[in-house]
Write a protein that holds these residues in place. Structure first.
Motif, PDB file in Angstrom:
ATOM      1  N   SER A   1      -2.333   9.748   1.900  1.00  0.00           N
ATOM      2  CA  SER A   1      -3.541   9.164   1.316  1.00  0.00           C
ATOM      3  C   SER A   1      -4.685  10.169   1.301  1.00  0.00           C
ATOM      4  CB  SER A   1      -3.945   7.916   2.112  1.00  0.00           C
ATOM      5  OG  SER A   1      -5.085   7.319   1.568  1.00  0.00           O
TER       6      SER A   1
ATOM      7  N   LEU B   1       1.361   4.350  -2.786  1.00  0.00           N
ATOM      8  CA  LEU B   1       1.299   5.790  -2.503  1.00  0.00           C
ATOM      9  C   LEU B   1       2.505   6.511  -3.093  1.00  0.00           C
ATOM     10  CD1 LEU B   1       0.085   5.851   1.235  1.00  0.00           C
ATOM     11  CD2 LEU B   1      -1.237   6.385  -0.810  1.00  0.00           C
TER      12      LEU B   1
ATOM     13  N   GLU C   1       0.832  -1.205   0.000  1.00  0.00           N
ATOM     14  CA  GLU C   1       0.000   0.000   0.000  1.00  0.00           C
ATOM     15  C   GLU C   1       0.869   1.258   0.000  1.00  0.00           C
ATOM     16  OE1 GLU C   1      -2.230  -3.422   1.488  1.00  0.00           O
ATOM     17  OE2 GLU C   1      -0.310  -2.538   2.049  1.00  0.00           O
TER      18      GLU C   1
END
Length: 532
Positions: free
Chosen positions: A381, A355, A351
């Motif tokens: 995020s 990003l 994840e």
């Protein structure tokens, strides 16, 4: 017997000379006491004399080992609190100022209570403040530190398993000294490990003036250990601590829910952010997916203090401002992050790597993207979600970077869309809930009707069976039915159409079965259902 300090004595002591020593911007605090959680954060005296145990893992000579320390108060005292830490740091300031000439500290160390109070910016004409110092000396002398390879002796370079005190002895003003004279000041005999470590510079620098500005007792308790935590995590750009170990170190209650954890820690951590000790903080899930961890990101003060100490050292030695290679990590957070970017890349999750790719797609430099994702992934995020709703004038990447660092609030368009989405979602959930309730009600009704039909069939079977098995009793029931119908028909109150209705209801098969049930004491619908 403890000697009560009167206001007159307080005024006399406040007038004693304490000059002759130059002051330092940074006090040097013995490192062991900082790392062991000796002082418990509290706004008041901890009345229950309960011991506090702190355990942690340490890497020694390439091996990880579990060590522990127990802080045990005496039965007549209590655990030292942050109020005691205030006085201990003021005492360390006195020691630091007297060590400016480089001479070793020797026992006993003398000081006036007024000198200590001035360091803390407290009133020197209040008797209670002097009484507090008396109590502090008692706790520092009576509290026992039980070490299992947790206390380090810097002179002999070894970890000790033993029992210690911080102050081996303390004599207050007005009490008798070993030579029989009456003390005109306070005298403290430091323990062997304290004295050895201070004289071997096994100390931590603390900005005492900024520390005194803190109001929250948890943030005060964290300041000394932060110097260790942040220094050891420079390459990563952030320090992580399991929440349960964080609570154990502070000796504070541990909560299960994230909202409660943030509620209890945010006042202290926000205060540390406001004073620059940390840039930001997060409470995240730990790697096991169940527990939590506290993430502290290095603040501007950490790096600024490092540069300031190096400048002071250079001035004191007269060797200019050139720094050694091992000091460079204290000078520039950017340099530290660049050197550690390769190591950080290996630790990023899928994840977080996603990003980073998004930030690179918006024009951010690779090192900048890595640093932002490593330190504030949640903020990255959020700002990526906000970006389509912002008006970009020139540099999208620069604006995105500033938004992440500045934690910009959500744009109005984003909030409006989210509001509509939320309203739509709530409307859908209400409709779904209503439909589910209607379906459930229809199902209950259908089941109830089926239950009654089955019971009705059962009672008809019972009537037929009784007619054959108990003919005399059944004939009696038929005669009773005829008698009741005749009485209903003869009742003068029932006339015309009303009589027809009553008679029709009486002749209804369900009513007939209900009277049969009562006559022969058959089970009711509910009784039959429980047995079925």
């Amino acid at each position: 017997m403890k000697k009560k300090t009167s206001k007159s004595e307080a005024k006399i002591e406040a007038t004693q000379e304490t000059s002759g020593f130059t002051t330092s911007d940074f006090i040097k605090v013995e490192k062991n006491l900082t790392s062991l959680g000796f002082f418990t954060p509290s706004t008041h005296k901890i009345r229950t004399p309960q011991a506090k145990e702190v355990s942690f893992t340490r890497t020694h000579e390439g091996k990880r080992e579990r060590v522990s320390v127990t802080i045990a108060p005496s039965v007549l005292s209590s655990l030292p609190t942050t109020a005691d830490q205030d006085k201990y740091l003021a005492f360390q300031k006195i020691i630091t100022d007297r060590r400016q000439d480089g001479e070793a500290i020797r026992n006993p160390i003398s000081f006036t209570s007024a000198e200590l109070l001035r360091s803390l910016d407290r009133r020197v004409d209040a008797g209670k403040n002097y009484d507090d110092i008396e109590s502090w000396l008692d706790r520092m002398t009576s509290t026992t530190v039980i070490s299992k390879s947790a206390v380090y002796f810097a002179g002999r370079k070894s970890w000790a398993t033993d029992r210690f005190h911080v102050f081996e002895r303390a004599v207050s003003i007005g009490q008798e000294l070993p030579d029989g004279t009456v003390a005109d000041k306070n005298y403290v005999w430091l323990s062997e490990w304290q004295l050895e470590n201070i004289n071997n510079n096994y100390v931590l620098p603390i900005d005492f003036e900024t520390y005194k500005q803190l109001k929250n007792y948890i943030s005060k308790a964290l300041v000394p250990i932060l110097q260790v935590w942040l220094y050891t995590s420079q390459e990563e750009g952030a320090f992580e601590k399991r929440y349960d170990e964080f609570c154990q170190y502070l000796n504070v209650r541990q909560y299960e829910h994230l909202s409660k954890i943030k509620e209890k820690l945010s006042p202290a951590l926000d205060e540390l952010v406001a004073h620059g000790y940390i840039a930001s903080w997060q409470i995240e899930r730990a790697s096991d997916g169940e527990s939590f961890k506290v993430v502290l990101n290095h603040g501007r003060k950490f790096f600024a203090d490092g540069r300031k100490r190096l400048a002071q050292r250079a001035t004191a030695t007269g060797k200019g401002s050139k720094t050694r290679p091992d000091q460079l990590s204290l000078v520039s957070s950017t340099e530290s992050q660049t050197r550690g970017s390769a190591a950080v890349a290996e630790k990023l999750t899928d994840e977080e790597n996603a990003l980073v790719e998004k930030l690179l797609g918006h024009g951010l430099h690779h090192d900048t993207a890595m640093k932002l994702v490593r330190t504030t992934p949640e903020e990255v995020s959020r700002q990526l979600d906000y970006l389509p709703y912002r008006t970009v004038k020139k540099n999208k990447g620069g604006m995105l970077r500033d938004a992440i660092l500045g934690q910009w609030t959500a744009p109005d368009d984003y909030l409006e869309i989210k509001k509509r989405q939320l309203e739509q979602q709530e409307s859908q959930e209400r409709s779904k809930k209503k439909k589910a309730e209607e379906t459930e009600a229809a199902s209950r009704k259908k089941n109830e009707e089926e239950r009654k039909r089955t019971y009705f069939r059962y009672m008809k079977e019972r009537l037929t069976h009784t007619e054959k098995a108990q003919p005399n009793a059944f004939n009696a029931f038929i005669k009773d039915e005829a008698l009741k119908r005749a009485e209903l028909e003869a009742d003068p109150a029932n006339k015309g159409a009303a009589k027809k209705i009553y008679l029709r209801l009486f002749d209804d098969e369900e009513s007939h079965l209900e009277r049969f049930r009562e006559f022969f004491n058959e089970p009711t619908l509910e009784e039959w259902s429980r047995k079925a």
